[in-house]
Design a protein around this motif. Sequence first.
Motif, PDB file in Angstrom:
ATOM      1  N   LEU A  46       0.520  -1.261   0.156  1.00 43.21           N
ATOM      2  CA  LEU A  46       0.119   0.119  -0.981  1.00 43.21           C
ATOM      3  C   LEU A  46       0.872   1.195   0.338  1.00 43.21           C
ATOM      4  CD1 LEU A  46      -2.525  -1.559   2.494  1.00 43.21           C
ATOM      5  CD2 LEU A  46      -3.101  -0.896   0.188  1.00 43.21           C
ATOM      6  N   GLU A  47       2.350   0.779  -0.176  1.00 40.97           N
ATOM      7  CA  GLU A  47       2.422   2.074  -0.098  1.00 40.97           C
ATOM      8  C   GLU A  47       3.228   2.217  -1.098  1.00 40.97           C
ATOM      9  OE1 GLU A  47       7.078   3.629   2.211  1.00 40.97           O
ATOM     10  OE2 GLU A  47       6.749   1.835   1.638  1.00 40.97           O
ATOM     11  N   ASP A  48       4.773   2.219  -1.427  1.00 42.59           N
ATOM     12  CA  ASP A  48       5.723   2.824  -2.566  1.00 42.59           C
ATOM     13  C   ASP A  48       5.127   3.015  -3.813  1.00 42.59           C
ATOM     14  OD1 ASP A  48       7.050   3.810  -1.097  1.00 42.59           O
ATOM     15  OD2 ASP A  48       8.864   2.602  -1.012  1.00 42.59           O
ATOM     16  N   ALA A  49       4.626   1.389  -3.654  1.00 43.04           N
ATOM     17  CA  ALA A  49       3.622   1.151  -5.433  1.00 43.04           C
ATOM     18  C   ALA A  49       2.853   2.221  -5.466  1.00 43.04           C
ATOM     19  CB  ALA A  49       3.850  -0.865  -5.069  1.00 43.04           C
ATOM     20  N   VAL A  50       1.641   2.472  -4.943  1.00 43.92           N
ATOM     21  CA  VAL A  50       0.511   3.070  -4.261  1.00 43.92           C
ATOM     22  C   VAL A  50       0.724   4.242  -4.509  1.00 43.92           C
ATOM     23  CG1 VAL A  50      -1.597   3.141  -3.778  1.00 43.92           C
ATOM     24  CG2 VAL A  50      -0.584   0.902  -3.900  1.00 43.92           C
ATOM     25  N   SER A  51       0.265   4.954  -5.984  1.00 46.04           N
ATOM     26  CA  SER A  51       0.404   6.764  -5.584  1.00 46.04           C
ATOM     27  C   SER A  51      -0.940   7.983  -5.080  1.00 46.04           C
ATOM     28  CB  SER A  51      -0.146   7.219  -7.436  1.00 46.04           C
ATOM     29  OG  SER A  51      -1.304   7.062  -7.527  1.00 46.04           O
ATOM     30  N   PRO A  52      -0.513   8.148  -4.356  1.00 51.93           N
ATOM     31  CA  PRO A  52      -1.010   8.597  -3.375  1.00 51.93           C
ATOM     32  C   PRO A  52      -2.813   8.718  -3.388  1.00 51.93           C
ATOM     33  CG  PRO A  52       0.393  10.668  -3.388  1.00 51.93           C
ATOM     34  CD  PRO A  52       0.866   8.905  -4.221  1.00 51.93           C
ATOM     35  N   ASP A  53      -2.953   9.436  -4.818  1.00 53.06           N
ATOM     36  CA  ASP A  53      -4.358   9.375  -5.692  1.00 53.06           C
ATOM     37  C   ASP A  53      -5.497   8.214  -5.255  1.00 53.06           C
ATOM     38  OD1 ASP A  53      -2.601   9.120  -7.324  1.00 53.06           O
ATOM     39  OD2 ASP A  53      -4.558   9.314  -9.246  1.00 53.06           O
ATOM     40  N   ARG A  54      -4.391   6.718  -5.209  1.00 52.23           N
ATOM     41  CA  ARG A  54      -5.001   6.043  -5.015  1.00 52.23           C
ATOM     42  C   ARG A  54      -4.759   5.260  -3.958  1.00 52.23           C
ATOM     43  NH1 ARG A  54      -6.427   3.588  -9.797  1.00 52.23           N
ATOM     44  NH2 ARG A  54      -5.908   1.531  -9.626  1.00 52.23           N
ATOM     45  N   LYS A  55      -4.379   5.752  -2.726  1.00 48.25           N
ATOM     46  CA  LYS A  55      -4.296   4.839  -1.612  1.00 48.25           C
ATOM     47  C   LYS A  55      -5.368   4.450  -1.013  1.00 48.25           C
ATOM     48  CE  LYS A  55      -0.198   5.851  -0.743  1.00 48.25           C
ATOM     49  NZ  LYS A  55       1.523   4.696  -0.423  1.00 48.25           N
ATOM     50  N   ALA A  56      -6.555   5.293  -1.172  1.00 52.75           N
ATOM     51  CA  ALA A  56      -7.994   4.236  -0.322  1.00 52.75           C
ATOM     52  C   ALA A  56      -8.468   3.486  -1.107  1.00 52.75           C
ATOM     53  CB  ALA A  56      -8.786   5.929  -0.311  1.00 52.75           C
ATOM     54  N   TYR A  57      -8.142   3.582  -3.010  1.00 51.91           N
ATOM     55  CA  TYR A  57      -8.888   2.523  -3.644  1.00 51.91           C
ATOM     56  C   TYR A  57      -7.739   1.819  -3.441  1.00 51.91           C
ATOM     57  CZ  TYR A  57      -9.885  -0.906  -7.313  1.00 51.91           C
ATOM     58  OH  TYR A  57      -9.043  -1.942  -7.829  1.00 51.91           O
ATOM     59  N   ALA A  58      -6.661   1.105  -3.015  1.00 55.45           N
ATOM     60  CA  ALA A  58      -5.877   0.281  -2.822  1.00 55.45           C
ATOM     61  C   ALA A  58      -6.122  -0.322  -1.399  1.00 55.45           C
ATOM     62  CB  ALA A  58      -4.760   0.923  -2.839  1.00 55.45           C
ATOM     63  N   ARG A  59      -6.366  -0.195   0.013  1.00 55.07           N
ATOM     64  CA  ARG A  59      -6.944  -0.288   1.162  1.00 55.07           C
ATOM     65  C   ARG A  59      -8.056  -0.704   1.386  1.00 55.07           C
ATOM     66  NH1 ARG A  59      -7.196   4.665   3.226  1.00 55.07           N
ATOM     67  NH2 ARG A  59      -5.554   5.295   3.234  1.00 55.07           N
ATOM     68  N   ALA A  60      -9.011  -0.386   0.362  1.00 55.20           N
ATOM     69  CA  ALA A  60     -10.196  -0.393   0.310  1.00 55.20           C
ATOM     70  C   ALA A  60     -10.943  -2.055  -0.596  1.00 55.20           C
ATOM     71  CB  ALA A  60     -11.454  -0.275  -0.130  1.00 55.20           C
ATOM     72  N   ALA A  61      -9.608  -1.965  -1.846  1.00 58.02           N
ATOM     73  CA  ALA A  61      -9.478  -3.254  -2.347  1.00 58.02           C
ATOM     74  C   ALA A  61      -8.481  -4.606  -1.471  1.00 58.02           C
ATOM     75  CB  ALA A  61      -8.625  -3.175  -3.861  1.00 58.02           C
ATOM     76  N   THR A  62      -7.677  -4.187  -0.784  1.00 52.87           N
ATOM     77  CA  THR A  62      -7.143  -5.543   0.294  1.00 52.87           C
ATOM     78  C   THR A  62      -7.834  -6.011   1.267  1.00 52.87           C
ATOM     79  OG1 THR A  62      -5.197  -4.072  -0.389  1.00 52.87           O
ATOM     80  CG2 THR A  62      -4.890  -5.155   1.430  1.00 52.87           C
ATOM     81  N   ALA A  63      -8.666  -4.662   1.832  1.00 47.76           N
ATOM     82  CA  ALA A  63      -9.357  -5.442   3.144  1.00 47.76           C
ATOM     83  C   ALA A  63     -10.502  -5.979   2.170  1.00 47.76           C
ATOM     84  CB  ALA A  63     -10.397  -3.819   3.561  1.00 47.76           C
ATOM     85  N   GLU A  64     -10.836  -5.441   1.143  1.00 51.91           N
ATOM     86  CA  GLU A  64     -11.765  -6.595   1.072  1.00 51.91           C
ATOM     87  C   GLU A  64     -11.301  -8.557  -0.049  1.00 51.91           C
ATOM     88  OE1 GLU A  64     -15.408  -7.081  -3.539  1.00 51.91           O
ATOM     89  OE2 GLU A  64     -13.591  -5.688  -2.912  1.00 51.91           O
ATOM     90  N   ARG A  65     -10.485  -8.508   0.029  1.00 53.55           N
ATOM     91  CA  ARG A  65      -9.773  -9.255  -0.824  1.00 53.55           C
ATOM     92  C   ARG A  65      -9.459 -10.193   0.984  1.00 53.55           C
ATOM     93  NH1 ARG A  65      -7.918 -12.428  -5.229  1.00 53.55           N
ATOM     94  NH2 ARG A  65      -7.340 -10.620  -5.934  1.00 53.55           N
ATOM     95  N   LEU A  66      -8.934  -9.599   1.481  1.00 51.40           N
ATOM     96  CA  LEU A  66      -8.389 -10.309   2.690  1.00 51.40           C
ATOM     97  C   LEU A  66      -9.696 -10.634   3.963  1.00 51.40           C
ATOM     98  CD1 LEU A  66      -5.462  -8.612   3.723  1.00 51.40           C
ATOM     99  CD2 LEU A  66      -5.913 -11.000   2.565  1.00 51.40           C
ATOM    100  N   ALA A  67     -10.963 -10.156   3.923  1.00 49.01           N
ATOM    101  CA  ALA A  67     -11.866 -10.522   4.237  1.00 49.01           C
ATOM    102  C   ALA A  67     -12.292 -11.769   4.624  1.00 49.01           C
ATOM    103  CB  ALA A  67     -13.523  -9.570   3.566  1.00 49.01           C
TER     104      ALA A  67
END
Length: 275
Positions: A32-53
């Motif tokens: 969620l850090e270096d590989a993700v641009s600031p404008d996609r942080k929220a999306y990356a977090r939500a997608a990861t949370a969905e995957r790890l549910a």
Amino acid sequence: MTPLTLLYAPGDRPEVVGKALTSGADVVLVDLEDAVSPDRKAYARAATAERLAQRPPVPVHVRVNALDSPWGEADLTALRALVGLTGLRLPKVTSPSDVVRVARRAVRADGTVVPLHALLETALGVERAFAIASAHPAVRGIALGESDLRADLGVREDAGLDWSRARVVVAARAAALPPPAQSIYPDTRDLEGLAASCAHGRSLGFLGRAAIHPRQLPVIERAYAPTPEEITRAEETLKAAALDQGAQALPDGRFIDTAVVREAYRTLSLARRRR
């Protein structure tokens, strides 16, 4: 099972994460850090949370954003209770207090703390390696972030990082943690260079390596898995040790003591993971 291969995948690309989970890597590292641009942080977090549910087929660690960044707190809040989260990788750790702060915020509903893996990416982090490694019972590993460390130190030649590499290996052992995995090898097409780098890392005491492309995984696996000759020597060592004659020498001149026996057990443990 001792992980030898760890594969990074950007958190804002769910399709790449999905492929990583079936790549054969022992652990998938969702970034969620270096590989993700600031404008996609929220999306990356939500997608990861969905995957790890749900529990994924292999262990998944998530490299969150630093706690003092605009996104770190939200990362921990969204992820800490998910059943599919195996560990948190903490970037740019420079002090034991960094680890303790995260540990206080990474508590699951049952009161346990998500396992933490600290990444040392600056000179200050390396200098405090043992203090960081022993900062909290939830710390399960430390490792270098060599790209950032190289920039911080102004190192041009790869060998200039060897002192820092040795330092983190010693710190992990002193804190009773597993041997660190090597940092990434950035050239995904230079597989010969990767193999040589892994051989060097193994000689320094590392065990396994993070990758950024699936094609790197077989090279890392071969480099860190015991050779047939090493397995044979380990079996011979344990067979001789079973005679319980204390320190002794084998017919080929090899000397056996407690440390050699311990290494033989580790060799055979690594060999079994491939069967």
